[in-house]
Design a protein around this motif. Sequence first.
Motif, PDB file in Angstrom:
ATOM      1  N   LEU A 103      -5.243  -3.840   3.045  1.00  0.00           N
ATOM      2  CA  LEU A 103      -5.753  -2.584   3.600  1.00  0.00           C
ATOM      3  C   LEU A 103      -6.724  -2.867   4.740  1.00  0.00           C
ATOM      4  O   LEU A 103      -6.614  -2.289   5.828  1.00  0.00           O
ATOM      5  CB  LEU A 103      -6.436  -1.770   2.489  1.00  0.00           C
ATOM      6  CG  LEU A 103      -7.152  -0.499   2.941  1.00  0.00           C
ATOM      7  CD1 LEU A 103      -6.194   0.450   3.635  1.00  0.00           C
ATOM      8  CD2 LEU A 103      -7.803   0.200   1.752  1.00  0.00           C
ATOM      9  N   LEU A 132      -9.078   0.940  -5.512  1.00  0.00           N
ATOM     10  CA  LEU A 132      -7.681   0.692  -5.194  1.00  0.00           C
ATOM     11  C   LEU A 132      -7.046   0.005  -6.389  1.00  0.00           C
ATOM     12  O   LEU A 132      -7.598  -0.953  -6.931  1.00  0.00           O
ATOM     13  CB  LEU A 132      -7.629  -0.223  -3.969  1.00  0.00           C
ATOM     14  CG  LEU A 132      -6.476  -0.107  -2.997  1.00  0.00           C
ATOM     15  CD1 LEU A 132      -6.396   1.302  -2.450  1.00  0.00           C
ATOM     16  CD2 LEU A 132      -6.685  -1.095  -1.847  1.00  0.00           C
ATOM     17  N   LYS A 168      -6.276  -4.717  -1.432  1.00  0.00           N
ATOM     18  CA  LYS A 168      -7.477  -4.356  -0.670  1.00  0.00           C
ATOM     19  C   LYS A 168      -7.637  -5.180   0.599  1.00  0.00           C
ATOM     20  O   LYS A 168      -8.034  -4.650   1.627  1.00  0.00           O
ATOM     21  CB  LYS A 168      -8.739  -4.434  -1.549  1.00  0.00           C
ATOM     22  CG  LYS A 168      -8.990  -5.765  -2.232  1.00  0.00           C
ATOM     23  CD  LYS A 168     -10.090  -5.604  -3.265  1.00  0.00           C
ATOM     24  CE  LYS A 168     -10.626  -6.944  -3.747  1.00  0.00           C
ATOM     25  NZ  LYS A 168      -9.608  -7.830  -4.356  1.00  0.00           N
ATOM     26  N   LEU A 202       0.864  -1.179   0.000  1.00  0.00           N
ATOM     27  CA  LEU A 202       0.000   0.000   0.000  1.00  0.00           C
ATOM     28  C   LEU A 202       0.898   1.225   0.000  1.00  0.00           C
ATOM     29  O   LEU A 202       1.838   1.310   0.780  1.00  0.00           O
ATOM     30  CB  LEU A 202      -0.892   0.019   1.247  1.00  0.00           C
ATOM     31  CG  LEU A 202      -1.934  -1.088   1.353  1.00  0.00           C
ATOM     32  CD1 LEU A 202      -2.713  -0.948   2.656  1.00  0.00           C
ATOM     33  CD2 LEU A 202      -2.887  -1.052   0.172  1.00  0.00           C
ATOM     34  N   CYS A 257     -14.308   3.332  -2.830  1.00  0.00           N
ATOM     35  CA  CYS A 257     -12.908   3.739  -2.855  1.00  0.00           C
ATOM     36  C   CYS A 257     -12.200   2.731  -3.746  1.00  0.00           C
ATOM     37  O   CYS A 257     -12.156   1.536  -3.429  1.00  0.00           O
ATOM     38  CB  CYS A 257     -12.365   3.709  -1.429  1.00  0.00           C
ATOM     39  SG  CYS A 257     -10.586   3.849  -1.321  1.00  0.00           S
ATOM     40  N   ARG A 263      -2.563   1.937  -4.578  1.00  0.00           N
ATOM     41  CA  ARG A 263      -2.899   3.361  -4.467  1.00  0.00           C
ATOM     42  C   ARG A 263      -4.384   3.572  -4.666  1.00  0.00           C
ATOM     43  O   ARG A 263      -5.029   2.798  -5.377  1.00  0.00           O
ATOM     44  CB  ARG A 263      -2.167   4.167  -5.560  1.00  0.00           C
ATOM     45  CG  ARG A 263      -0.682   4.269  -5.367  1.00  0.00           C
ATOM     46  CD  ARG A 263      -0.080   4.788  -6.670  1.00  0.00           C
ATOM     47  NE  ARG A 263       1.366   4.840  -6.554  1.00  0.00           N
ATOM     48  CZ  ARG A 263       2.033   5.860  -6.024  1.00  0.00           C
ATOM     49  NH1 ARG A 263       1.366   6.910  -5.589  1.00  0.00           N
ATOM     50  NH2 ARG A 263       3.337   5.819  -5.943  1.00  0.00           N
ATOM     51  N   VAL A 264      -4.904   4.629  -4.056  1.00  0.00           N
ATOM     52  CA  VAL A 264      -6.296   4.990  -4.289  1.00  0.00           C
ATOM     53  C   VAL A 264      -6.369   5.733  -5.625  1.00  0.00           C
ATOM     54  O   VAL A 264      -5.674   6.719  -5.825  1.00  0.00           O
ATOM     55  CB  VAL A 264      -6.821   5.888  -3.150  1.00  0.00           C
ATOM     56  CG1 VAL A 264      -8.229   6.368  -3.473  1.00  0.00           C
ATOM     57  CG2 VAL A 264      -6.802   5.131  -1.835  1.00  0.00           C
ATOM     58  N   ILE A 276     -14.530  -0.849  -0.649  1.00  0.00           N
ATOM     59  CA  ILE A 276     -13.165  -0.766  -1.158  1.00  0.00           C
ATOM     60  C   ILE A 276     -13.089  -1.741  -2.323  1.00  0.00           C
ATOM     61  O   ILE A 276     -13.219  -2.960  -2.135  1.00  0.00           O
ATOM     62  CB  ILE A 276     -12.143  -1.111  -0.066  1.00  0.00           C
ATOM     63  CG1 ILE A 276     -12.233  -0.111   1.076  1.00  0.00           C
ATOM     64  CG2 ILE A 276     -10.734  -1.124  -0.656  1.00  0.00           C
ATOM     65  CD1 ILE A 276     -11.404  -0.477   2.286  1.00  0.00           C
ATOM     66  N   VAL A 288      -2.043   5.507   0.967  1.00  0.00           N
ATOM     67  CA  VAL A 288      -3.498   5.420   0.863  1.00  0.00           C
ATOM     68  C   VAL A 288      -4.153   6.385   1.862  1.00  0.00           C
ATOM     69  O   VAL A 288      -3.804   6.381   3.035  1.00  0.00           O
ATOM     70  CB  VAL A 288      -3.969   3.974   1.155  1.00  0.00           C
ATOM     71  CG1 VAL A 288      -5.482   3.917   1.313  1.00  0.00           C
ATOM     72  CG2 VAL A 288      -3.498   3.047   0.054  1.00  0.00           C
ATOM     73  N   SER A 289      -5.064   7.215   1.360  1.00  0.00           N
ATOM     74  CA  SER A 289      -5.828   8.111   2.235  1.00  0.00           C
ATOM     75  C   SER A 289      -7.286   8.076   1.830  1.00  0.00           C
ATOM     76  O   SER A 289      -7.607   8.118   0.641  1.00  0.00           O
ATOM     77  CB  SER A 289      -5.331   9.558   2.110  1.00  0.00           C
ATOM     78  OG  SER A 289      -3.961   9.639   2.401  1.00  0.00           O
TER      79      SER A 289
END
Lengths: 263, 265
Positions: free
Chosen positions: B49, B217, B46, B23, B215, B221-222, B38, B26-27
């Motif tokens: 995360l 992914l 994911k 990851l 969100c 990264r988002v 997600i 990630v925000s």
Amino acid sequence: MTRLAGAVGRWTLDLLQAGLRVSSLMVDTLAAVAATPFRGRSARGRAAVESFAEFGSRSLPIVGMISLLVGVIIALQSSYTLERWGAQRFIATLVAVSALREMAPLMTAILITGRSGSAITAEIGTMQVNEEIDALEVMGIDPIRYLVVPRFVAMVLAVPAVTVVSMFIMVAGGLFTSVWVVGVPGGVYLDQTVQSLVARDLVIGLTKSVFFGVAICWVGVYRGFQVRGGAGEVGRATTSSVVTSIFLVILIDLVFTVFFYFV
Amino acid sequence: MERDDPILEVEDLVVRYGHRTVLDGVSFTVRRGEVLVILGGSGSGKTTLLRTLVGLIRPHSGRIVLMGEDVTTLSGARRRELRTRMGMCFQGSALLGSLTVADNVALPLREHTDLEESTIGIMTGIKLNLVGLAGFGDYLPSQLSGGMKKRAGIARATVMDPEIIFYDEPSAGLDPIVAAGIDRLIRKMQQAFGLTSVVVTHEMESVRLIADRVCMLHGGRVVGVGTLDELERLEHPWVRRFLSRQPDDEPGTDPDFLRSLTGAG
């Protein structure tokens, strides 16, 4: 040569790291035991009793059987040497001393390793694979407290308890052999047994067996928690748990034997 | 309850396995009472995360503020306390195999509360009924189907009446009808109790049914956060491909790949 040195270095580091992790597991377990693990939680008390029945009572048939056979074997082997001097009544001494100080604790520990040390690893390893350990963590339940403490308490009590039974049966095995095979009267045999034993023999045997219990439980638990991946890993960890435990049991036995030889 | 106030804030989260960054910065934010999905492909990070959010993986850097507490720095006792206020459903449901379904659901109550056994029995019964498993309390997990195990997992995760619940691939490995049932249950839990839900999935069908916001992914990264409509308007090529179910470029047409096969160059 450099590769060899590297391998030895890595191996040493791995060993140190494993030692460190086992120690932290030990500290956690002892802390949890000390922190009154049964605080209003009858479930965990029940788990400890259930584990005690599994490690202890249910191992009695096989431990009893093997102890009887070992008693017979020691008696016959001693008779082979002692009859040359016409000293067959000392079979009783040899059987009693070796049963209490050595064979009963050792045989019991090895059998319980095979029956229950392996089962602990397989159970915890499977829980690890099925994310059950993670689930406990996420529910805020400490896996050490929930899984390890009851097994630890049960194991540390069960191994000495079964060892005592094994001691009696080994002596009985020696008795039957000397009465029916060698021809020493039962009364003489029992007299000789009582005369040759001192409390110290029992204390040495039981002290060892407590430490055997600690080793079996910790190796079982540690290998179980180490499992990553799938079912194959559980099998490998179980094998390794049994081999490591038996090795440790014999190592502890040696250390105690040396210690009591000089003390 | 203010619906827009954040219950979970993730800031610049970095997770590494050894030298591999899984990851990378990630925000995102989860608002109280919403269902945030997600969404990402296989290997997008994911599941990592989700496991990091619930504290099973320690991040390399970054902040996770869950219900006002920074998960990454919490100590043992505080962390356990926080965990009684959240729930998690594992992909394989992770019911304890040695306990019955009812005992599995009752476990958090028995461990964390001093309730009477009779009260625990009633609360367990209510939750089992809610997820459609009334009458299955005495079954062992191994006797249940995949969908029923998921439902039992949801009952266990919600038995402490948490404020937020995390689902890891809730419909993976289920047939479409059962999967739709699980989706409906997730929605029902959110609507009935205002339960904030964070759902990791790669199933577009579920996303359409349950997501308030998504969100996305990709490669750790988002690549986009918003409602599905907003995401569908994004220009990001990977997002477009994912949402419209287009395959990646054929690997065989890559000239480097062909060259590596022939050993030329």
